[in-house]
Write a protein that holds these residues in place. Structure first.
Motif, short mmCIF file in Angstrom:
data_model
loop_
_atom_site.label_atom_id
_atom_site.label_comp_id
_atom_site.label_asym_id
_atom_site.label_seq_id
_atom_site.Cartn_x
_atom_site.Cartn_y
_atom_site.Cartn_z
N GLY A 129 37.08 -22.90 30.51
CA GLY A 129 35.81 -22.17 30.38
C GLY A 129 34.75 -22.83 31.24
N VAL A 130 34.05 -22.02 32.01
CA VAL A 130 33.06 -22.56 32.95
C VAL A 130 31.72 -21.87 32.71
CG1 VAL A 130 32.48 -22.89 35.39
CG2 VAL A 130 34.87 -22.93 34.68
N GLY A 131 30.68 -22.66 32.61
CA GLY A 131 29.32 -22.11 32.51
C GLY A 131 28.47 -22.71 33.62
N ILE A 132 27.91 -21.87 34.46
CA ILE A 132 27.08 -22.36 35.58
C ILE A 132 25.70 -21.74 35.46
CG2 ILE A 132 26.86 -22.52 38.10
CD1 ILE A 132 29.88 -21.93 38.30
N ASN A 133 24.68 -22.58 35.47
CA ASN A 133 23.29 -22.09 35.49
C ASN A 133 23.01 -21.65 36.93
OD1 ASN A 133 23.42 -23.24 32.96
ND2 ASN A 133 22.11 -24.99 33.48
N VAL A 134 23.01 -20.36 37.15
CA VAL A 134 22.89 -19.88 38.53
C VAL A 134 21.41 -19.76 38.93
CG1 VAL A 134 23.40 -17.99 40.14
CG2 VAL A 134 25.13 -18.75 38.51
N ASP A 135 20.64 -19.04 38.14
CA ASP A 135 19.22 -18.89 38.49
C ASP A 135 18.36 -18.91 37.24
OD1 ASP A 135 16.74 -18.33 39.44
OD2 ASP A 135 17.34 -16.62 40.68
N TRP A 136 17.77 -20.07 37.00
CA TRP A 136 16.92 -20.25 35.81
C TRP A 136 15.45 -20.35 36.21
CZ3 TRP A 136 18.91 -23.62 31.18
CH2 TRP A 136 20.16 -23.15 30.76
N ARG A 137 15.12 -19.77 37.39
CA ARG A 137 13.73 -19.92 37.84
C ARG A 137 12.75 -19.26 36.87
NH1 ARG A 137 14.81 -18.68 44.19
NH2 ARG A 137 16.13 -17.09 43.20
N ASP A 138 13.21 -18.22 36.11
CA ASP A 138 12.31 -17.58 35.15
C ASP A 138 12.63 -17.95 33.71
OD1 ASP A 138 10.94 -16.23 37.15
OD2 ASP A 138 12.41 -14.59 37.17
N VAL A 139 13.45 -18.97 33.54
CA VAL A 139 13.86 -19.35 32.17
C VAL A 139 12.97 -20.50 31.68
CG1 VAL A 139 15.75 -20.32 30.78
CG2 VAL A 139 16.25 -18.67 32.60
N ASP A 140 12.58 -20.40 30.42
CA ASP A 140 11.83 -21.49 29.80
C ASP A 140 12.77 -22.07 28.73
OD1 ASP A 140 9.83 -23.15 29.12
OD2 ASP A 140 8.64 -21.66 28.04
N PRO A 141 13.62 -23.04 29.10
CA PRO A 141 14.64 -23.48 28.15
C PRO A 141 14.03 -24.23 26.97
CG PRO A 141 14.79 -24.74 30.19
CD PRO A 141 13.67 -23.77 30.37
N GLY A 155 16.50 -23.67 46.18
CA GLY A 155 15.31 -22.94 46.62
C GLY A 155 15.69 -21.62 47.29
N GLN A 156 16.75 -21.01 46.82
CA GLN A 156 17.19 -19.74 47.40
C GLN A 156 17.99 -18.95 46.35
OE1 GLN A 156 19.81 -21.12 50.59
NE2 GLN A 156 21.57 -21.14 49.23
N ASP A 157 18.13 -17.65 46.58
CA ASP A 157 18.96 -16.84 45.69
C ASP A 157 20.42 -17.26 45.83
OD1 ASP A 157 16.71 -15.46 45.02
OD2 ASP A 157 17.13 -13.73 46.32
N VAL A 158 21.14 -17.17 44.74
CA VAL A 158 22.57 -17.50 44.76
C VAL A 158 23.32 -16.31 44.16
CG1 VAL A 158 24.34 -19.08 43.87
CG2 VAL A 158 22.08 -19.98 44.51
N ASP A 159 24.31 -15.82 44.88
CA ASP A 159 25.07 -14.65 44.43
C ASP A 159 26.20 -15.11 43.51
OD1 ASP A 159 26.94 -12.61 44.16
OD2 ASP A 159 26.61 -11.85 46.20
N ARG A 160 26.10 -14.77 42.23
CA ARG A 160 27.08 -15.33 41.29
C ARG A 160 28.48 -14.78 41.49
NH1 ARG A 160 25.16 -13.21 35.27
NH2 ARG A 160 24.48 -11.16 35.93
N TRP A 161 28.61 -13.56 42.04
CA TRP A 161 29.95 -13.01 42.24
C TRP A 161 30.62 -13.66 43.45
CZ3 TRP A 161 30.34 -11.94 37.69
CH2 TRP A 161 29.38 -11.25 36.98
N ASP A 162 29.82 -13.96 44.45
CA ASP A 162 30.34 -14.72 45.58
C ASP A 162 30.82 -16.10 45.09
OD1 ASP A 162 30.43 -15.49 48.57
OD2 ASP A 162 29.05 -16.97 47.73
N LEU A 163 30.02 -16.71 44.25
CA LEU A 163 30.37 -18.03 43.72
C LEU A 163 31.65 -17.95 42.88
CD1 LEU A 163 29.67 -21.00 43.19
CD2 LEU A 163 28.15 -20.24 41.35
N LEU A 164 31.77 -16.91 42.08
CA LEU A 164 32.98 -16.75 41.25
C LEU A 164 34.22 -16.65 42.14
CD1 LEU A 164 34.39 -16.22 38.51
CD2 LEU A 164 33.93 -13.79 38.87
N GLY A 165 34.14 -15.86 43.21
CA GLY A 165 35.29 -15.71 44.11
C GLY A 165 35.68 -17.05 44.71
N ARG A 166 34.68 -17.80 45.15
CA ARG A 166 34.97 -19.11 45.75
C ARG A 166 35.59 -20.05 44.73
NH1 ARG A 166 32.32 -19.52 50.65
NH2 ARG A 166 30.68 -17.99 50.95
#
Ligand code: BTN
Length: 252
Positions: A129-141, A155-166
């Motif tokens: 099981g893998v959990g990756i915080n991809v974009d938490w720029r608007d998250v107040d944890p 400091g850039q957008d990250v495409d989570r589906w591209d990351l999943l494929g890789r």
């Protein structure tokens, strides 16, 4: 997604309790990949929960069966960590924030956690099981969570589906190699392990100890050198980095 030896069926659900629990509970056939946007009872290591607001993360579980003897099973988690860091470096290229693995497999950026892996098994089935915080720029944890995300660090957008494929491609290669030569994962893992060289406290069962992390054995266990000169091997348990990286005592 690119077809790999590992994945025979992939599905996505908007919300679920825990993707790991779902695959273990069925139990799912090897090759099942389950991705969720939100988990209402996400599981972390050592009985903790996994926090991730919807739309911010990549969370999935993959069911596998591997030709590995029992003693090598703890290496699956290191192989997954090695695959994770390679995939993240590739996905963020050419921006290269300071990513590293805290033993055994927390992905850190600087000192903050950006991803975690929970490997659980049931009989021959292993669920990664893998959990990756991809974009938490608007998250107040919540205050207890000291985390960052890939998009914040890069400091850039990250495409989570591209990351999943890789990541699936990298996992496929690492797990195949693991079956061929289990101990061979260690030299691929160690260069990314930022725990080595750090002073850490380790809790193993009800024992606590402090020492300097000096290496990882071929079984994937962490070796500590204690102040009295003894060497101990931490096979499982919780490790905390107790001095900031770059502290003068860390460089000796
Ligand atoms: C940790 O660092 O404590 C491990 C976190 C693992 C979280 C992932 S999210 C997808 C999968 N399903 C779960 O319930 N947990 C793992």
């Amino acid at each position: 997604m690119q077809q790999t030896r590992l994945v025979s069926s992939a599905s996505y659900v908007p919300s679920i309790g825990s993707t790991n629990a779902a695959l273990l509970g069925r139990p799912a056939p090897p090759g099942t990949l389950l991705i969720a946007d939100e988990q209402t009872a996400g599981r972390g290591r050592r009985g903790r929960s996994w926090y991730a607001p919807p739309g911010t993360s990549l969370m999935f579980s993959l069911a596998v069966e591997l030709r590995l003897d029992a003693a090598s099973r703890s290496l699956v988690t290191l192989a997954a960590g090695a695959a994770l860091i390679q995939a993240i470096r590739e996905a963020l290229d050419p921006v290269t924030p300071r990513v590293g693995l805290k033993w055994p497999n927390d992905l850190l950026i600087g000192e903050a956690k950006a991803a975690g892996i929970l490997t659980e098994s049931q009989d021959e089935l292993i669920v990664i099981g893998v959990g990756i915080n991809v974009d938490w720029r608007d998250v107040d944890p919540p205050p207890a969570i000291q985390a960052t995300s890939l998009a914040e660090a890069a400091g850039q957008d990250v495409d989570r589906w591209d990351l999943l494929g890789r990541l699936v491609t990298r996992l496929d290669a690492e797990l195949e190699e693991l079956e061929r030569d289990p101990g061979g994962v260690v030299p691929r893992y160690v260069p990314s392990c930022v725990t080595i060289g750090r002073t850490v406290s380790a809790t193993v069962g009800d024992r606590s100890m402090t020492g300097r992390a000096v290496g990882v054995t071929t079984a994937g266990h962490l070796q500590l050198s204690l102040a009295d000169g003894r060497r101990v091997t931490v096979t499982a348990g919780e490790v905390t980095h107790i001095r900031p990286a770059g502290h003068p005592d860390e460089r000796a």
